[in-house]
Motif scaffolding. Structure first.
Motif, short mmCIF file in Angstrom:
data_model
loop_
_atom_site.label_atom_id
_atom_site.label_comp_id
_atom_site.label_asym_id
_atom_site.label_seq_id
_atom_site.Cartn_x
_atom_site.Cartn_y
_atom_site.Cartn_z
N ARG A 1 32.65 53.22 34.24
CA ARG A 1 31.95 52.05 34.17
C ARG A 1 33.17 51.05 34.57
O ARG A 1 34.36 51.35 34.03
CB ARG A 1 31.03 51.56 32.91
N PRO A 2 33.07 50.00 35.38
CA PRO A 2 34.22 49.05 35.57
C PRO A 2 34.49 48.15 34.38
O PRO A 2 34.63 47.01 34.59
CB PRO A 2 33.87 48.41 36.91
N SER B 1 15.74 51.71 39.48
CA SER B 1 16.62 50.50 40.05
C SER B 1 17.64 50.10 39.01
O SER B 1 17.57 50.58 37.82
CB SER B 1 15.91 49.43 40.67
N VAL B 2 18.72 49.42 39.43
CA VAL B 2 19.60 48.86 38.50
C VAL B 2 19.73 47.52 38.79
O VAL B 2 19.72 46.79 40.17
CB VAL B 2 20.80 49.62 38.38
N VAL B 3 20.28 46.58 38.01
CA VAL B 3 20.79 45.17 38.24
C VAL B 3 21.91 44.63 37.49
O VAL B 3 22.08 45.39 36.30
CB VAL B 3 19.38 44.02 37.79
N ALA B 4 22.74 43.60 38.21
CA ALA B 4 23.82 43.15 37.22
C ALA B 4 24.06 41.73 37.71
O ALA B 4 23.81 41.41 38.93
CB ALA B 4 24.96 44.01 37.69
N VAL B 5 24.14 40.76 36.74
CA VAL B 5 24.17 39.49 37.01
C VAL B 5 25.35 38.90 36.11
O VAL B 5 25.44 39.00 34.92
CB VAL B 5 23.12 38.78 36.67
N GLY C 1 23.69 41.49 41.67
CA GLY C 1 23.41 42.44 42.55
C GLY C 1 22.09 43.36 42.06
O GLY C 1 21.79 43.31 40.98
N PHE C 2 21.50 44.04 43.04
CA PHE C 2 20.33 44.86 42.56
C PHE C 2 20.24 45.93 43.75
O PHE C 2 20.63 45.84 45.00
CB PHE C 2 19.21 43.93 42.83
N ALA C 3 20.18 47.20 43.23
CA ALA C 3 20.14 48.44 44.05
C ALA C 3 19.30 49.47 43.46
O ALA C 3 18.79 49.57 42.39
CB ALA C 3 21.73 48.89 43.82
N ASP D 1 22.94 54.06 39.94
CA ASP D 1 24.26 54.13 39.91
C ASP D 1 24.78 52.56 39.35
O ASP D 1 25.27 51.84 40.27
CB ASP D 1 25.12 54.25 41.37
N MET D 2 24.95 52.64 38.15
CA MET D 2 25.20 51.19 37.45
C MET D 2 26.49 50.86 37.72
O MET D 2 27.09 49.76 38.07
CB MET D 2 24.92 51.16 36.04
N ALA D 3 27.55 51.93 37.74
CA ALA D 3 28.81 51.70 37.88
C ALA D 3 29.26 50.97 39.36
O ALA D 3 30.20 50.20 39.50
CB ALA D 3 29.62 53.20 37.76
#
Length: 286
Positions: A220-221, A252-256, A268-270, A274-276
């Protein structure tokens, strides 16, 4: 991997990269829950460091995942039931299956991510305000920040047509509540929360103060991750300091995240898991 990105800055003309879809917010909802609880602290209805009735932990412990309560995320039978498309268990059943009456460590002496802790928070907020949690969130956080089109999903029909949802998934499996709304609304919520005046400076500082979790996260970053009050925060591997939340569910995954140095917030939402890759894309965008 299908991916959507959106951004908010202090510049009024900032706009999403693509039309913002309505998506499940997954665990970014924890930031909204934390904001709601802290608004009640602001208003004198709750207190961060008072021991909660009939428990040994405080509101701060719950918000920072330091209460000692377990999580259902590691329960194999939970994931099996979700995969089979079953209806969510009654909360009493979930708590029994997780042996939730037994704390895993004394409050404040360790850290352990706990969805059950955040379910307790929604109950505490609702009791203190005398209203259902969703109503408190709308009236005390979403409306003051000018956020529209966000709501708690109640049943499978609420998720019909949303991207990144596995067919037959019931939102009740997210026991603290699954928020759904436009992705750009998530950026505006976080941006308004961290750059506006919804919370007084002392509570905002408390929210942003991390409990450090150690060194880099494998695959993970994150160079130096931490957790505040409903906020994942720390140093990303590219050198940025970021504050926000990631989350994921079946499909799905999300990051805010917000980057204070630049005053920029991105989400972002994908589809997929693949959270990384998603976090890296959002951190680059901020």
């Amino acid at each position: 991997m299908d991916m959507f990105l959106t951004c908010t800055t202090s510049v009024p003309t900032a706009s999403p990269v693509v039309p913002s879809p309505v998506v499940p917010w997954w665990s970014f909802g924890k930031t909204a829950i934390a904001a709601t609880a802290l608004v009640l602290v602001r208003d004198g209805l709750l207190h961060l460091d008072d021991i909660q009735p009939d428990t040994p932990y405080t509101l701060r412990h719950l918000l920072q995942h330091r209460s000692g309560l377990p999580d259902y995320g590691g329960l194999a039978e939970y994931h099996a039931a979700v995969e089979r498309g079953e209806d969510p268990w009654p909360i009493s059943d979930l708590l029994q299956r997780c042996d939730a009456g037994r704390l895993r460590y004394p409050p404040g002496e360790d850290w352990g991510y706990s969805n059950i802790g955040y379910w307790h928070l929604t109950q505490i907020v609702a009791h203190a305000a005398g209203q259902p949690f969703g109503m408190v969130l709308e009236q005390r956080v979403l409306a003051p920040l000018g956020i529209a089109g966000v709501r708690l999903a109640q049943d499978r029909a609420d998720l019909t047509g949303l991207p990144g949802i596995v067919g037959g998934y019931h939102p009740g499996w997210v026991y603290h509540g699954l928020l759904i709304g436009p992705l750009d609304a998530a950026t505006r919520l976080l941006h308004g929360l961290l750059t506006g005046n919804l919370l007084p400076p002392d509570l905002l500082d408390a929210m942003r103060k991390p409990h450090w979790l150690g060194g880099p996260v494998t695959d993970r970053p994150w160079l130096a991750p931490g957790y505040g009050l409903g906020l994942m925060c720390g140093e990303a591997s590219a050198g940025q300091h970021v504050e926000g939340h990631s989350g994921g569910g079946p499909g799905s995954v999300v990051a805010v995240y917000h980057r204070p140095a630049e005053g920029v917030t991105a989400a972002g939402f994908a589809s997929g898991t693949d959270m990384a890759a998603l976090e890296a894309a959002v951190f680059r965008y901020t």
